[in-house]
Enzyme design. Structure first.
Site: not given
Ligand code: NAD
Length: 448
Positions: A133-134
């Site tokens: 994720a980011k």
């Protein structure tokens, strides 16, 4: 354009660092770099080589969720500004979503998608029980006060609500954020879960201060992991690091620790750059003093023991190693032609464009790709998360030993794959990651 001017339109009309606002009326807009498209290209090449089933490649070509939030923050002057935040959850097949939060004026949906997918490959390559994720907020954190930064962070994490969690999605620091940001994030999250659950959610973020559940060794871990890779590369290439020279772009968390740790191996930092410009010192900078200076002033600008040089002169400065540790798309064909080094070790995510990488390859300059070279950060974050779950505090020696073994094991997986399949290191990293993900998809099958 200042982010805190007093003549702002009301909140309903204005978005912090809105995409529609030109940053300077004098400059034409820079051509957009399709970072997500670039990462897709790496995925496609590796999927072909690894024989990844088509449906798995297709699933992995897009994130599972793209969360965009708009949240108001009261600024010090009493005005209310609306901020835009992202959390892109690329894949959670191997474990909870995991990845940093970036505060930068250039944060965009496509870039965060690219960075989120890189986290999926990184965690899979390292054998961590995490997905990718980011996230981030589109604003310049240097343009606000500390109190405003705290409120932006708290409002951002509050608006993400149940979209993050210690068993679901675990943020960490990235560009423009640090342990303090994670402390505010943790405190905010803890205050939303009810008193009896507070301690159970300590692992909702990693990269926290040690005083509130962070792990020893996390602050230097990304730089440390990169240095383990450089050391291994040097051994394999019979390259003596002692007395060699380093040029370094970015002197934040990753860059400053790389300079310090390579310094301990006898490598001297001779040129350095950040968002304010570039400095050279042929005698070598004192990495520790420069770190202290940057921590105090916020940048390398005005550091007394160096002379200013242009970005062009920085890239052509004679050295042995180059570590990009700032942002993506910094090494295009021009920079790649200019570089006078043997190795580019990618501290930043995506610092080389594909065209730049082609030039480096043609010129016989080796590349240690981001997916491996900067994976020390998320690996130590995993150790932090495990300690939080078990209510333990490991020694620095324990964390360091585990990190070294994890980096060298992953290096060996990459090197062996590249040798067997006669491919470059980046493709090998992606392929090893894809094989692990494909196996999980084939074992679990598609629900229902
Ligand atoms: P940071 O905010 O601590 O430091 C960023 C550095 O980049 C600063 O020195 C800044 O001045 C410089 N910079 C920004 N814009 C620049 C420009 N246009 N030209 C030159 N320099 C510029 O961030 P960080 O945590 O050190 O992250 C740096 C890179 O490493 C990013 O690509 C990030 O995604 C990657 N990374 C970080 C971690 C981590 O644990 N922090 C882990 C893996 C990868």
């Amino acid at each position: 354009m200042s982010d805190t001017t007093s003549s702002m339109p009301p909140v309903s009309q204005r978005l912090a660092n809105d995409d529609r606002m030109p940053r300077s009326s004098k400059l034409p807009p820079a051509p957009r770099y399709d970072f997500f498209g670039v990462v897709q290209g790496y995925l496609d090449a590796a999927a072909k080589l690894a024989g990844t089933p088509e449906h798995v490649r297709t699933i992995l070509s897009q994130p599972k969720s793209e969360i965009i939030v708009h949240f108001p923050v009261r600024m010090d002057n009493g005005e209310v500004r609306l901020f835009k935040g992202y959390r892109i959850q690329h894949n959670d097949t191997l474990g909870p979503y995991k990845g940093g939060m970036r505060y930068h004026e250039d944060v965009s949906l496509d870039d965060v998608k690219a960075l989120a997918s890189v986290m999926t490959w990184k965690c899979a390559l390292m054998g961590l029980p995490f997905g990718g994720a980011k996230g981030g907020v589109k604003f310049n954190p240097r343009s606000v006060s500390r109190a405003e930064l705290s409120r932006v962070t708290r409002r951002f994490f509050h608006s993400l609500g149940g979209n993050i969690g210690p068993d679901y999605d675990i943020p960490a620091p990235d560009v423009g954020t640090n342990a303090q940001t994670m402390a505010w994030a943790l405190d905010t999250y803890m205050n939303t879960v009810g008193v009896v659950s507070k301690q159970a959610v300590l692992g909702v973020v990693t990269g926290k201060p040690v005083s509130i559940g962070g792990t020893l060794g996390r602050e230097k871990a990304t730089g440390q992991g990169l240095v383990h890779c450089v050391r291994r590369w040097a051994e394999l290439n019979k390259f003596d690091l002692q007395g060699k020279k380093l040029i370094l772009q970015g002197y934040g968390n990753v860059g400053s620790n790389v300079a310090l740790l390579l310094g301990q191996l006898g490598v001297s930092l001779v040129a350095v750059g950040d968002h304010t410009g570039y400095l050279v010192n042929p005698e070598g900078f004192n990495a520790y003093r420069l770190k202290q200076y940057v921590e105090k002033t916020g940048s390398i600008a005005g550091y007394p023991n160096g002379s200013a040089i242009s970005r062009e002169d920085f890239f052509s400065f004679q050295a042995d190693l180059f570590v990009p540790a700032a942002l993506e798309n910094q090494v295009g064909p021009t920079e790649a032609e200019a570089l006078q080094v043997r190795l580019v070790a990618e501290g930043a995510n995506g610092p080389c464009s594909p065209e730049g990488e082609d030039v480096l390859k043609r010129r016989g300059i080796d590349i240690l790709p981001d997916v491996l070279a900067n994976a020390g950060g998320v690996t130590a974050s995993y150790y932090e998360w495990v300690q939080n779950r078990r209510s333990e505090q490991w020694t620095l020696e324990d964390v360091d030993d585990r990190l070294e073994r994890a980096m060298l094991d992953a290096y060996a997986r990459m090197e062996q794959y590249a040798r067997n399949k006669e491919c470059d290191y980046r493709t090998a990293c992606y392929a090893v990651a894809l094989e692990r993900l494909a196996k999980a998809y084939l074992d679990r099958e598609i629900f229902p």
